[in-house]
Design an enzyme around this catalytic site. Sequence first.
Site, PDB file in Angstrom:
ATOM      1  N   ASP A   3       0.769  -1.376  -0.152  1.00 48.51           N
ATOM      2  CA  ASP A   3       0.108   0.094  -0.097  1.00 48.51           C
ATOM      3  C   ASP A   3       0.900   1.234  -0.054  1.00 48.51           C
ATOM      4  O   ASP A   3       0.373   2.388  -0.028  1.00 48.51           O
ATOM      5  CB  ASP A   3      -0.728   0.027   1.197  1.00 48.51           C
ATOM      6  CG  ASP A   3      -0.288  -0.075   2.576  1.00 48.51           C
ATOM      7  OD1 ASP A   3       0.826  -0.138   2.686  1.00 48.51           O
ATOM      8  OD2 ASP A   3      -1.067  -0.216   3.652  1.00 48.51           O
ATOM      9  N   SER A   4       2.271   1.011  -0.064  1.00 44.35           N
ATOM     10  CA  SER A   4       3.213   2.173  -0.380  1.00 44.35           C
ATOM     11  C   SER A   4       2.923   2.726  -1.782  1.00 44.35           C
ATOM     12  O   SER A   4       3.344   3.966  -1.995  1.00 44.35           O
ATOM     13  CB  SER A   4       4.694   1.788  -0.163  1.00 44.35           C
ATOM     14  OG  SER A   4       4.728   0.498  -0.973  1.00 44.35           O
TER      15      SER A   4
ATOM     16  N   ASP B 265      -1.107  -5.983  -0.229  1.00 41.45           N
ATOM     17  CA  ASP B 265      -1.590  -5.545   0.963  1.00 41.45           C
ATOM     18  C   ASP B 265      -2.918  -5.149   1.152  1.00 41.45           C
ATOM     19  O   ASP B 265      -3.484  -4.730   0.234  1.00 41.45           O
ATOM     20  CB  ASP B 265      -0.941  -3.985   1.162  1.00 41.45           C
ATOM     21  CG  ASP B 265       0.358  -4.086   2.006  1.00 41.45           C
ATOM     22  OD1 ASP B 265       0.501  -4.987   2.936  1.00 41.45           O
ATOM     23  OD2 ASP B 265       1.298  -3.131   1.711  1.00 41.45           O
TER      24      ASP B 265
ATOM     25  N   LYS C 298      -1.266  -9.495   2.844  1.00 38.45           N
ATOM     26  CA  LYS C 298      -0.592  -8.902   4.103  1.00 38.45           C
ATOM     27  C   LYS C 298      -1.464  -7.901   4.793  1.00 38.45           C
ATOM     28  O   LYS C 298      -2.285  -7.115   4.266  1.00 38.45           O
ATOM     29  CB  LYS C 298       0.610  -8.364   3.659  1.00 38.45           C
ATOM     30  CG  LYS C 298       1.229  -7.686   4.929  1.00 38.45           C
ATOM     31  CD  LYS C 298       2.770  -7.462   4.514  1.00 38.45           C
ATOM     32  CE  LYS C 298       3.220  -6.051   3.918  1.00 38.45           C
ATOM     33  NZ  LYS C 298       2.673  -4.929   4.704  1.00 38.45           N
TER      34      LYS C 298
ATOM     35  N   GLU D 291       9.164  -4.257  10.468  1.00 35.99           N
ATOM     36  CA  GLU D 291       9.502  -2.701  10.077  1.00 35.99           C
ATOM     37  C   GLU D 291      10.040  -1.912  11.253  1.00 35.99           C
ATOM     38  O   GLU D 291       9.470  -1.873  12.247  1.00 35.99           O
ATOM     39  CB  GLU D 291       8.191  -2.086   9.331  1.00 35.99           C
ATOM     40  CG  GLU D 291       8.516  -0.927   8.803  1.00 35.99           C
ATOM     41  CD  GLU D 291       7.721  -0.404   7.752  1.00 35.99           C
ATOM     42  OE1 GLU D 291       6.832  -0.945   7.402  1.00 35.99           O
ATOM     43  OE2 GLU D 291       7.861   1.078   7.404  1.00 35.99           O
TER      44      GLU D 291
HETATM   45  O1  KIV Z   1       3.576  -1.178   1.697  1.00 39.16           O
HETATM   46  C1  KIV Z   1       4.681  -1.430   1.829  1.00 39.16           C
HETATM   47  O2  KIV Z   1       5.353  -1.357   1.008  1.00 39.16           O
HETATM   48  C2  KIV Z   1       5.170  -2.479   2.849  1.00 39.16           C
HETATM   49  C3  KIV Z   1       6.646  -2.690   2.824  1.00 39.16           C
HETATM   50  C4  KIV Z   1       7.241  -1.166   3.482  1.00 39.16           C
HETATM   51  C5  KIV Z   1       6.860  -3.653   3.702  1.00 39.16           C
HETATM   52  O3  KIV Z   1       4.213  -2.560   3.593  1.00 39.16           O
END
Ligand code: KIV
Length: 272
Positions: free
Chosen positions: A52-53, A91, A121, A190
């Site tokens: 979700d980044s 995510d 996730k 993290e």
């Molecule tokens: O959303 C993402 O990129 C993440 C990573 C930072 C593990 O959850």
Amino acid sequence: MSTQTSNLRPVTTYRLYEMKQHGEKIAMLTAYDYSTARILDAAGIDVILVGDSAANVMAGYETTVPITLDNMIYHAKSVTRAVKRALVVVDLPFGTYQGNSKEALASAIRIMKETEADAVKMEGGEEILESVNRILSAGIPVMGHLGLTPQSIHKFGTYTVRAKEEEEAEKLLRDALLLEKAGVFGIVLEKIPASLGARVSKSLRIPTIGIGGGSGTDGQVLVIHDMLGVTNEFSPRFLRRYADLHAVMTGAFENYISDVKSGNFPNEKEQY
Ligand code: KIV
């Protein structure tokens, strides 16, 4: 051909478990689009996270909070169309699993049916255990995420290192053990002290994947825009840059602009 690209056996959650038992480190990176995922998969990455980044690096939001399930499904579909070998994890975005476990299962089912990804996730421990259990009991693999969980940034109020104090460290370890017992296949750790990353990893049979979790975790993950140096304003201590694409792209764009303006592009050979 590199050893990685010649190993075309698809990566499964069980394969990740085996890698931990054999002390083989797991390499994971994020991707959000078809072209990047294709290169990443061919290079031999073990796990691709449709994180979700995407809210930050694709959409320009300050936090990961605003991204929607529909947005995540769009990115995940683009990635799975490209991938032949890597395990694809998506995510579950903020607000799609914290409310109740029925809603959480419906969100996870949409991801699995519409994107053909391999797993979801979820951020959090004990607080989301009911949702984790319900998703797992539907046969959907779940990866956990503890430590600095960006969807809770408004609660934390800061992106600083988590679990430096004993109480938070103990809760993190308890949550990791609870998630393992529930049946998650791996946990992202993290931005926590390296000693805690190693302690949690040693306490679990399932693999841990660190991002700022030290060298004692069973694998590592980075956001692809950060490791490629597309984002040049973000420099946490855990980030290693493997390229300076910001400079490469800026140079290419400037050259193109100058060639168009001067009439140097297209030349004789570049036209019909
Ligand atoms: O959303 C993402 O990129 C993440 C990573 C930072 C593990 O959850």
